[in-house]
Design a protein around this motif. Structure first.
Motif, short mmCIF file in Angstrom:
data_model
loop_
_atom_site.label_atom_id
_atom_site.label_comp_id
_atom_site.label_asym_id
_atom_site.label_seq_id
_atom_site.Cartn_x
_atom_site.Cartn_y
_atom_site.Cartn_z
N GLU A 164 2.71 3.43 -6.74
CA GLU A 164 3.38 4.59 -6.14
C GLU A 164 3.80 4.31 -4.69
O GLU A 164 3.41 5.04 -3.77
CB GLU A 164 2.46 5.82 -6.19
N PRO A 165 4.60 3.28 -4.46
CA PRO A 165 4.95 2.91 -3.08
C PRO A 165 5.87 3.91 -2.39
O PRO A 165 6.01 3.87 -1.17
CB PRO A 165 5.66 1.56 -3.26
N PHE A 166 6.52 4.79 -3.16
CA PHE A 166 7.50 5.71 -2.57
C PHE A 166 7.02 7.15 -2.52
O PHE A 166 7.70 8.02 -1.99
CB PHE A 166 8.81 5.65 -3.35
N ALA A 167 5.84 7.42 -3.08
CA ALA A 167 5.39 8.80 -3.25
C ALA A 167 5.18 9.53 -1.92
O ALA A 167 5.43 10.73 -1.82
CB ALA A 167 4.11 8.84 -4.08
N ALA A 168 4.71 8.82 -0.90
CA ALA A 168 4.37 9.47 0.37
C ALA A 168 5.54 9.53 1.34
O ALA A 168 5.37 9.98 2.48
CB ALA A 168 3.19 8.73 1.01
N LEU A 169 6.72 9.10 0.91
CA LEU A 169 7.87 9.02 1.81
C LEU A 169 8.83 10.19 1.58
O LEU A 169 9.00 10.64 0.46
CB LEU A 169 8.62 7.71 1.59
N PHE A 203 0.83 -1.21 0.00
CA PHE A 203 0.00 0.00 0.00
C PHE A 203 0.86 1.26 0.00
O PHE A 203 1.91 1.32 0.63
CB PHE A 203 -0.92 0.01 1.21
N GLN A 204 0.38 2.28 -0.70
CA GLN A 204 1.13 3.54 -0.81
C GLN A 204 1.18 4.28 0.52
O GLN A 204 2.23 4.70 0.97
CB GLN A 204 0.47 4.43 -1.87
N HIS A 205 0.03 4.41 1.17
CA HIS A 205 -0.04 5.14 2.43
C HIS A 205 -0.13 4.14 3.58
O HIS A 205 -1.22 3.69 3.94
CB HIS A 205 -1.25 6.09 2.44
N SER A 206 1.03 3.80 4.14
CA SER A 206 1.06 2.77 5.17
C SER A 206 0.27 3.17 6.41
O SER A 206 -0.34 2.33 7.07
CB SER A 206 2.52 2.47 5.57
N ASN A 207 0.24 4.47 6.72
CA ASN A 207 -0.49 4.91 7.93
C ASN A 207 -1.99 4.73 7.77
O ASN A 207 -2.70 4.50 8.75
CB ASN A 207 -0.16 6.38 8.24
N GLU A 208 -2.50 4.80 6.53
CA GLU A 208 -3.93 4.64 6.30
C GLU A 208 -4.33 3.17 6.23
O GLU A 208 -5.50 2.83 6.35
CB GLU A 208 -4.34 5.35 5.01
N SER A 209 -3.37 2.29 5.99
CA SER A 209 -3.68 0.86 5.85
C SER A 209 -3.53 0.11 7.17
O SER A 209 -3.76 -1.10 7.23
CB SER A 209 -2.76 0.23 4.80
N MET A 210 -3.13 0.82 8.25
CA MET A 210 -2.99 0.18 9.56
C MET A 210 -4.15 0.59 10.47
O MET A 210 -4.50 1.77 10.55
CB MET A 210 -1.67 0.61 10.21
N ASN A 211 -4.73 -0.39 11.13
CA ASN A 211 -5.80 -0.12 12.10
C ASN A 211 -5.15 0.35 13.41
O ASN A 211 -4.43 -0.43 14.05
CB ASN A 211 -6.61 -1.39 12.33
N PRO A 212 -5.37 1.60 13.82
CA PRO A 212 -4.71 2.12 15.03
C PRO A 212 -5.12 1.41 16.31
O PRO A 212 -4.45 1.54 17.34
CB PRO A 212 -5.12 3.59 15.05
N ALA A 213 -6.21 0.65 16.27
CA ALA A 213 -6.68 -0.04 17.47
C ALA A 213 -6.02 -1.41 17.64
O ALA A 213 -6.22 -2.07 18.67
CB ALA A 213 -8.19 -0.21 17.41
N LEU A 214 -5.24 -1.85 16.62
CA LEU A 214 -4.61 -3.17 16.68
C LEU A 214 -3.10 -3.03 16.82
O LEU A 214 -2.50 -2.09 16.29
CB LEU A 214 -4.93 -3.96 15.40
N THR A 215 -2.50 -3.98 17.50
CA THR A 215 -1.04 -4.02 17.56
C THR A 215 -0.49 -4.49 16.23
O THR A 215 -1.21 -5.08 15.40
CB THR A 215 -0.57 -4.99 18.66
N VAL A 216 0.80 -4.25 16.02
CA VAL A 216 1.46 -4.71 14.80
C VAL A 216 1.31 -6.22 14.66
O VAL A 216 1.05 -6.74 13.57
CB VAL A 216 2.95 -4.31 14.83
N GLY A 217 1.44 -6.93 15.77
CA GLY A 217 1.32 -8.38 15.74
C GLY A 217 -0.03 -8.85 15.23
O GLY A 217 -0.11 -9.76 14.40
N ARG A 218 -1.10 -8.20 15.68
CA ARG A 218 -2.44 -8.60 15.23
C ARG A 218 -2.67 -8.24 13.77
O ARG A 218 -3.34 -8.97 13.04
CB ARG A 218 -3.50 -7.94 16.12
N ILE A 219 -2.10 -7.10 13.33
CA ILE A 219 -2.22 -6.70 11.93
C ILE A 219 -1.53 -7.72 11.02
O ILE A 219 -2.07 -8.14 9.99
CB ILE A 219 -1.63 -5.30 11.72
N LEU A 220 -0.34 -8.14 11.42
CA LEU A 220 0.42 -9.09 10.60
C LEU A 220 -0.11 -10.51 10.73
O LEU A 220 0.15 -11.36 9.86
CB LEU A 220 1.90 -9.04 11.00
#
Length: 268
Positions: free
Chosen positions: A180-185, A98-115
């Motif tokens: 566009e994986p690098f556009a937002a960085l 995903f291009q915008h990694s911050n938008e593709s992560m659920n803020p209520a879940l830990t990294v472990g649960r997301i992965l």
């Protein structure tokens, strides 16, 4: 190198009516023929509305094609995925970054649960095995095993991008597709991400198909270049060959625009 993915006769047609009395707006893509070799990096470029992003979505099954087939790791899939299983069965072989990694992560879940989600939904592994796989992949993308317990707000932009990359390789895919994986960085994180992807390619034999307007990155990492216009591939070949001797007018226009932004001494 052998072909890890073959795209055959991929087509898509979309008709949109803006209001009752207007003529429908029609966009047609393809037929697209495309081969990707193991460990190869292919960049797709083109002007706006050329069909680049649509092609990426068709490849990963996010959009249903009208016709065509995709051969992944010698398995043949109908790109129409009339049956849901046809789409799901190829999710382990081809994944999206995903291009915008911050938008593709659920803020209520830990990294472990997301992965854990792609493993839980696509494998029969037990919880202990899944946790071990997640920890190993966190290390593989340059994070710590302890990041398993972190939430999004505890991560920097660069770390969030690494989590997104870890999620994309969780099922040991053969092909990664990115729009566009690098556009937002920012430039520093962008450089780190590019180097990390190149490292993972070498270690895992990954093929990487990406869309980018940044021709500097394209020239640096892509083995092959595909140029699109109005839903069709108008030129394709080795990256350096197309940069030095573009044939199609669209390719010439894009390369000229890039060269006008680069100091001339770097082009020699």
């Amino acid at each position: 190198m052998t072909d890890i993915m073959q795209v055959k006769g991929l087509t898509f047609k979309n008709e949109k009516k803006k209001h009752w009395f207007a003529q429908p707006e029609i966009f047609q893509l393809g037929p697209i023929e495309l081969n990707v070799k193991r460990g190869e990096t292919i960049a797709i470029i083109g002007e706006n509305r050329s069909g680049k992003s649509l092609l990426a979505k068709l490849l990963v099954g996010a959009v249903e094609a009208n016709s065509g087939e995709i051969v992944l790791n010698n398995n043949v899939y109908d790109a129409r995925f009339n049956k849901k299983a046809s789409r799901n069965s190829r999710t382990s072989d081809i994944r999206m970054i995903f291009q915008h990694s911050n938008e593709s992560m659920n803020p209520a879940l830990t990294v472990g649960r997301i992965l854990d989600e792609p493993l839980r939904l696509n494998t029969g592994s037990d919880e202990a095995t899944r946790k071990a796989i997640i920890s190993d992949n966190l290390v593989k993308v340059g994070l710590l095993r302890e990041h398993y317990y972190f939430y999004q707000h505890m991560l920097s932009d660069g770390q969030q991008q690494r989590v997104a990359l870890a999620r994309s390789i969780m099922l040991q895919p053969k092909v990664l597709v990115a729009d566009e994986p690098f556009a937002a960085l920012d430039p520093t994180i962008r450089s780190q991400t590019v180097n990390l992807i190149l490292k993972l390619q070498q270690e895992m034999g990954l093929a990487f198909v990406f869309i980018s307007h940044n021709l500097g990155i394209v020239r640096h990492i892509a083995d092959k270049l595909i140029v699109m216009q109005d839903g069709n591939i108008v030129e394709a070949g080795k990256t350096e060959t197309l940069f030095r001797w573009p044939q199609h007018e669209v390719t010439k226009k894009l390369i000229l625009a890039y060269q006008s932004l680069v100091p001339q001494q770097t082009l020699r």
